[in-house]
Design a protein around this motif. Structure first.
Motif, PDB file in Angstrom:
ATOM      1  N   LEU A 129     -17.766   6.335  -3.864  1.00  0.00           N
ATOM      2  CA  LEU A 129     -18.411   5.507  -5.716  1.00  0.00           C
ATOM      3  C   LEU A 129     -19.997   4.937  -4.306  1.00  0.00           C
ATOM      4  O   LEU A 129     -20.608   4.101  -4.928  1.00  0.00           O
ATOM      5  CB  LEU A 129     -18.405   5.056  -6.430  1.00  0.00           C
ATOM      6  CG  LEU A 129     -16.854   5.298  -6.815  1.00  0.00           C
ATOM      7  CD1 LEU A 129     -16.205   3.791  -7.796  1.00  0.00           C
ATOM      8  CD2 LEU A 129     -17.430   6.830  -7.465  1.00  0.00           C
ATOM      9  N   ASN A 130     -20.329   5.334  -3.704  1.00  0.00           N
ATOM     10  CA  ASN A 130     -21.484   5.137  -2.670  1.00  0.00           C
ATOM     11  C   ASN A 130     -21.527   3.557  -2.132  1.00  0.00           C
ATOM     12  O   ASN A 130     -22.196   2.599  -2.434  1.00  0.00           O
ATOM     13  CB  ASN A 130     -22.690   4.727  -3.638  1.00  0.00           C
ATOM     14  CG  ASN A 130     -23.690   5.422  -2.527  1.00  0.00           C
ATOM     15  OD1 ASN A 130     -23.603   5.784  -1.294  1.00  0.00           O
ATOM     16  ND2 ASN A 130     -25.105   5.285  -3.142  1.00  0.00           N
ATOM     17  N   ALA A 131     -20.339   2.969  -2.416  1.00  0.00           N
ATOM     18  CA  ALA A 131     -19.928   1.199  -2.195  1.00  0.00           C
ATOM     19  C   ALA A 131     -20.474   1.220  -0.928  1.00  0.00           C
ATOM     20  O   ALA A 131     -20.274   1.909   0.301  1.00  0.00           O
ATOM     21  CB  ALA A 131     -18.334   0.934  -2.439  1.00  0.00           C
ATOM     22  N   ARG A 132     -20.834  -0.277  -0.651  1.00  0.00           N
ATOM     23  CA  ARG A 132     -20.966  -1.040   0.173  1.00  0.00           C
ATOM     24  C   ARG A 132     -20.074  -1.406   0.913  1.00  0.00           C
ATOM     25  O   ARG A 132     -19.429  -2.003   2.627  1.00  0.00           O
ATOM     26  CB  ARG A 132     -21.511  -2.318  -0.098  1.00  0.00           C
ATOM     27  CG  ARG A 132     -22.253  -2.260  -1.000  1.00  0.00           C
ATOM     28  CD  ARG A 132     -24.262  -1.166  -0.324  1.00  0.00           C
ATOM     29  NE  ARG A 132     -24.692  -1.799   1.264  1.00  0.00           N
ATOM     30  CZ  ARG A 132     -24.823  -0.949   1.471  1.00  0.00           C
ATOM     31  NH1 ARG A 132     -25.221   0.517   2.023  1.00  0.00           N
ATOM     32  NH2 ARG A 132     -25.132  -1.156   3.763  1.00  0.00           N
ATOM     33  N   VAL A 133     -18.515  -1.655   0.574  1.00  0.00           N
ATOM     34  CA  VAL A 133     -17.870  -2.133   1.179  1.00  0.00           C
ATOM     35  C   VAL A 133     -16.223  -1.998   0.462  1.00  0.00           C
ATOM     36  O   VAL A 133     -15.697  -1.366  -1.010  1.00  0.00           O
ATOM     37  CB  VAL A 133     -16.963  -4.221   0.897  1.00  0.00           C
ATOM     38  CG1 VAL A 133     -17.291  -4.519  -0.838  1.00  0.00           C
ATOM     39  CG2 VAL A 133     -15.927  -4.356   1.484  1.00  0.00           C
ATOM     40  N   GLU A 134     -15.237  -1.429   1.392  1.00  0.00           N
ATOM     41  CA  GLU A 134     -13.369  -0.862   0.395  1.00  0.00           C
ATOM     42  C   GLU A 134     -12.951  -1.698   1.712  1.00  0.00           C
ATOM     43  O   GLU A 134     -12.893  -1.869   2.687  1.00  0.00           O
ATOM     44  CB  GLU A 134     -13.436   0.289   0.915  1.00  0.00           C
ATOM     45  CG  GLU A 134     -12.198   0.935   0.735  1.00  0.00           C
ATOM     46  CD  GLU A 134     -11.853   2.526   0.478  1.00  0.00           C
ATOM     47  OE1 GLU A 134     -10.281   2.495   0.061  1.00  0.00           O
ATOM     48  OE2 GLU A 134     -12.910   3.136   0.640  1.00  0.00           O
ATOM     49  N   VAL A 135     -11.529  -2.696   1.038  1.00  0.00           N
ATOM     50  CA  VAL A 135     -10.839  -3.596   1.648  1.00  0.00           C
ATOM     51  C   VAL A 135      -9.284  -2.432   0.974  1.00  0.00           C
ATOM     52  O   VAL A 135      -9.412  -2.730  -0.284  1.00  0.00           O
ATOM     53  CB  VAL A 135     -10.956  -4.763   0.904  1.00  0.00           C
ATOM     54  CG1 VAL A 135      -9.731  -5.227   1.516  1.00  0.00           C
ATOM     55  CG2 VAL A 135     -12.268  -5.796   1.023  1.00  0.00           C
ATOM     56  N   GLU A 136      -8.352  -3.097   2.035  1.00  0.00           N
ATOM     57  CA  GLU A 136      -7.313  -1.844   1.725  1.00  0.00           C
ATOM     58  C   GLU A 136      -6.093  -3.240   2.557  1.00  0.00           C
ATOM     59  O   GLU A 136      -6.521  -3.976   3.073  1.00  0.00           O
ATOM     60  CB  GLU A 136      -6.364  -1.131   2.570  1.00  0.00           C
ATOM     61  CG  GLU A 136      -6.527  -0.718   3.394  1.00  0.00           C
ATOM     62  CD  GLU A 136      -5.965   0.900   3.816  1.00  0.00           C
ATOM     63  OE1 GLU A 136      -6.655   1.977   3.712  1.00  0.00           O
ATOM     64  OE2 GLU A 136      -5.547   1.143   5.817  1.00  0.00           O
ATOM     65  N   CYS A 137      -5.034  -3.423   1.539  1.00  0.00           N
ATOM     66  CA  CYS A 137      -4.089  -4.742   2.351  1.00  0.00           C
ATOM     67  C   CYS A 137      -2.881  -3.972   2.024  1.00  0.00           C
ATOM     68  O   CYS A 137      -1.912  -3.264   1.500  1.00  0.00           O
ATOM     69  CB  CYS A 137      -4.681  -5.630   1.028  1.00  0.00           C
ATOM     70  SG  CYS A 137      -6.171  -6.667   1.486  1.00  0.00           S
ATOM     71  N   ILE A 138      -1.978  -5.717   3.084  1.00  0.00           N
ATOM     72  CA  ILE A 138      -0.871  -4.782   2.681  1.00  0.00           C
ATOM     73  C   ILE A 138       0.329  -6.319   2.522  1.00  0.00           C
ATOM     74  O   ILE A 138      -0.205  -7.618   3.329  1.00  0.00           O
ATOM     75  CB  ILE A 138      -0.663  -4.699   4.130  1.00  0.00           C
ATOM     76  CG1 ILE A 138      -0.785  -3.230   4.505  1.00  0.00           C
ATOM     77  CG2 ILE A 138       1.227  -4.962   4.299  1.00  0.00           C
ATOM     78  CD1 ILE A 138      -0.564  -2.619   6.443  1.00  0.00           C
ATOM     79  N   ALA A 139       1.096  -6.781   1.580  1.00  0.00           N
ATOM     80  CA  ALA A 139       1.310  -7.858   1.484  1.00  0.00           C
ATOM     81  C   ALA A 139       3.470  -7.947   1.611  1.00  0.00           C
ATOM     82  O   ALA A 139       3.675  -6.964   1.866  1.00  0.00           O
ATOM     83  CB  ALA A 139       1.298  -7.953   0.107  1.00  0.00           C
ATOM     84  N   ALA A 140       3.343  -8.811   1.867  1.00  0.00           N
ATOM     85  CA  ALA A 140       5.122  -9.090   2.212  1.00  0.00           C
ATOM     86  C   ALA A 140       5.396  -9.595   0.748  1.00  0.00           C
ATOM     87  O   ALA A 140       4.837 -10.979   0.556  1.00  0.00           O
ATOM     88  CB  ALA A 140       5.463  -9.275   3.036  1.00  0.00           C
TER      89      ALA A 140
END
Length: 148
Positions: A134-145
């Motif tokens: 989407l022509n984004a400036r940022v993408e973040v992926e996370c891992i949670a516990a």
């Protein structure tokens, strides 16, 4: 040298522990647009792996306007909503991977990031990427516990 011998043992222990874990594919927060070919999150045992999030308003296929700061804020809001829908909070995040369309925006990203996370911060990696969705400036992926 002793540490190098320990790493394969640690990897084998983690893999062996995950082999019998239940796997659940989850889509419930509404932060992603419908009909995308991936799950919002996947739970394996007590670990939740979140798909990469962009700064799009929930259910839309376009990022918010205004650049890195509003996109980062929306991205982290989306992550918070996803976590909440699965019974977790930002404080349960143990690792983030950050992709920036322009690594020179790392400082501006960090300012917003610090509004959502506090000490002790999750582990994190960041890198510049060419051609985010989407022509984004940022993408973040996370891992949670999940904790007991």
């Amino acid at each position: 040298m002793r540490y190098l011998m320990f790493v394969p043992l640690l990897v084998l222990t983690v893999v062996a522990g995950a082999r019998g874990a239940e796997v659940s594919f989850l889509n419930s927060s509404g932060s992603l647009a419908a009909e995308l070919p991936f799950s919002e999150a996947v739970r394996v045992g007590d670990t939740l792996y979140l798909a990469g999030q962009l700064g799009a308003l929930p259910g839309e296929m376009a990022v918010v306007e205004g650049g890195i700061v509003p996109e980062t804020r929306q991205t982290l809001d989306n992550i918070r909503s996803t976590l909440k829908s699965h019974g977790l909070a930002m404080s349960d995040v143990v690792k983030c991977t950050v992709m920036l369309a322009d690594i020179s925006e790392w400082g501006a990203f960090n300012e917003v990031y610090a509004e959502f996370f506090s000490k002790p911060f999750p582990a994190r990696s960041a890198f510049g990427a060419n051609g985010l969705a989407l022509n984004a400036r940022v993408e973040v992926e996370c891992i949670a516990a999940f904790s007991d």
